[in-house]
Scaffold this active site. Structure first.
Site, PDB file in Angstrom:
ATOM      1  N   ASP A 150       0.812  -1.213   0.000  1.00 12.14           N
ATOM      2  CA  ASP A 150       0.000   0.000   0.000  1.00 12.14           C
ATOM      3  C   ASP A 150       0.846   1.265   0.000  1.00 12.14           C
ATOM      4  O   ASP A 150       1.553   1.540   0.971  1.00 12.14           O
ATOM      5  CB  ASP A 150      -0.881  -0.060   1.255  1.00 12.14           C
ATOM      6  CG  ASP A 150      -1.750   1.153   1.428  1.00 12.14           C
ATOM      7  OD1 ASP A 150      -2.096   1.786   0.426  1.00 12.14           O
ATOM      8  OD2 ASP A 150      -2.085   1.461   2.591  1.00 12.14           O
ATOM      9  N   ASP A 194      -2.195   5.891  -5.128  1.00 13.32           N
ATOM     10  CA  ASP A 194      -2.467   4.949  -4.048  1.00 13.32           C
ATOM     11  C   ASP A 194      -2.795   3.550  -4.547  1.00 13.32           C
ATOM     12  O   ASP A 194      -3.879   3.286  -5.052  1.00 13.32           O
ATOM     13  CB  ASP A 194      -3.628   5.511  -3.237  1.00 13.32           C
ATOM     14  CG  ASP A 194      -3.924   4.717  -1.987  1.00 13.32           C
ATOM     15  OD1 ASP A 194      -3.211   3.735  -1.736  1.00 13.32           O
ATOM     16  OD2 ASP A 194      -4.854   5.077  -1.272  1.00 13.32           O
TER      17      ASP A 194
END
Length: 397
Positions: free
Chosen positions: A110, A291
């Site tokens: 992430d 992201d």
């Protein structure tokens, strides 16, 4: 990260249920540029939306969560490519091991967060009963602390304790790596992964800890502070995370470099967002988080509503529905970044659920920032250069 791979407060992570067991692909070893390359493929699984919709749980699920809280030509002497799995509506997960002997966990890699955590065997939350947990008694290299470890996501949170142990990502080894052991979790009950591995800047990490990417660089496991993602489209296999360098065979043309807005997160400046030559958002410039832990494209409620109207999307439960036959005539959404246009065609931002049901992948939030999630990143190979505080983008192959 959020439960629906939507916006997050501080970082990115998401959650959902997978009824069938998830099998992980073994590490592939390749030789490139006279160096060892480890490939970590990503495979596609049933999407989160499909799972929840089949069980008629989507609305309840979302309501519950709302109430809870380098040079292009440069080569790297040490390039490790790690296979990932395409899960939950374009969310990508891979395997790491923790402890001695190593125990394997499925994690989300992430770029919206900086910490590594997995569930503890002492976790009391229901989510921990359906995921792999870490038993610290079985690791000879484990070191426990009394320090609390807490992360708040847009989709939920985890509470636990700080610990240290050996962590492996493919052939890369980080010894005495700080990580979190969750004792309580909210928002991860149905996740097809066990934990989260953050790849953002140290400033987002739990105070006093060091992210694993920084630790790998500190210990000399990687030669350059660079990593990259190739996220496959409509394929179970093929997605990879590259650590310490870039394999340029995964993109077309040269990388276009974009400076980060601040050296705290992978935030960049977007010049404008347009459709059919008309600016529909970000008129005077705005910021966007790149992201990998978010599946959709998020933005301020106003501009996103403009996009939904432009594509004639209508509310459908908590989402927006589009007539499937019109996909072929819908215009692309153009993100102009650092004076270069990045096109997101309708085939990418519309998700086909059935022959008659198609959903928009844009999601409006109460924020002034955008999040460019996997809908965008499947189209564009992305490189994260910590050494020069910049992100490189190029069309993916």
């Amino acid at each position: 990260m959020v439960l629906t791979w939507q916006t997050r407060t501080r970082s990115s992570a998401s959650t959902w249920r997978q009824e069938r067991s998830m099998k992980w692909l073994v590490l592939l070893w390749l030789v490139a540029l006279s160096e060892c390359i480890v490939i970590m493929p990503l495979t596609k699984t049933k999407t989160m939306r499909e799972i929840l919709r089949e069980k008629n749980l989507l609305n309840n699920f979302l309501e519950e969560q709302a109430n809870r809280m380098s040079d292009d030509s440069a080569s790297d002497p040490k390039l490790s490519t790690h296979p990932l799995r395409n899960a939950l509506d374009m969310a990508y997960v891979g395997n790491v091991t923790i402890g001695t002997p190593p125990k394997e966990f499925r994690v989300v890699f992430d770029t919206g967060s900086s910490d590594l955590w997995v569930p503890s065997i002492k976790c009391i939350s229901p989510a921990c009963y359906t995921h792999i947990t870490f038993d610290h008694h079985k690791s000879s290299t484990f070191r426990l602390t009394r320090r609390p470890f807490r992360i708040l996501y847009g989709s939920g949170m985890m509470n636990g304790v700080l610990a240290y142990d050996t962590v492996r990502i493919g052939n890369l080894v980080s010894t005495d790596q700080p990580f979190g052991l969750s004792l309580q979790q909210f928002g991860f009950d149905n996740a097809p992964f066990d934990g989260v591995l953050g790849l953002s800047y140290p400033s987002l990490a739990v105070p006093g800890t060091i992210p694993i990417f920084d630790k790998l660089k500190q210990q000399g496991a990687i030669s350059e502070p660079i990593f990259a993602f190739y996220l496959s489209t409509n394929k179970e296999n093929g997605s990879v995370l590259m650590l310490g360098g870039v394999d340029h065979s995964y993109h077309k043309g040269k990388l276009n470099w974009i400076p980060v807005s601040q050296t705290k997160s992978w935030l960049i400046t977007v010049d404008r967002i347009s459709m059919n030559g008309k600016v529909i958002g970000c008129e005077h410039g705005c910021e966007a988080l790149v992201d990998t832990g978010t599946s959709l494209i998020h933005g301020p409620a106003g501009p996103v509503t403009n996009i939904q109207k432009f594509i004639h999307a209508v509310p459908y439960d908590s989402e927006y529905m589009v007539s499937c036959p019109v996909i072929s005539i819908l215009p692309p959404v153009i993100f102009t970044i650092n004076s270069i246009d990045y096109s997101v065609p309708a085939e990418a931002y519309i998700q086909k659920i059935s022959n008659s049901l198609c959903l928009s992948s844009f999601h409006g939030d109460n924020t002034d920032k955008w999040i460019l999630g996997d809908v965008f990143l499947r189209l564009y190979f992305s490189v994260y250069d910590r050494g020069n505080n910049r992100i490189g983008l190029a069309p993916a192959v």
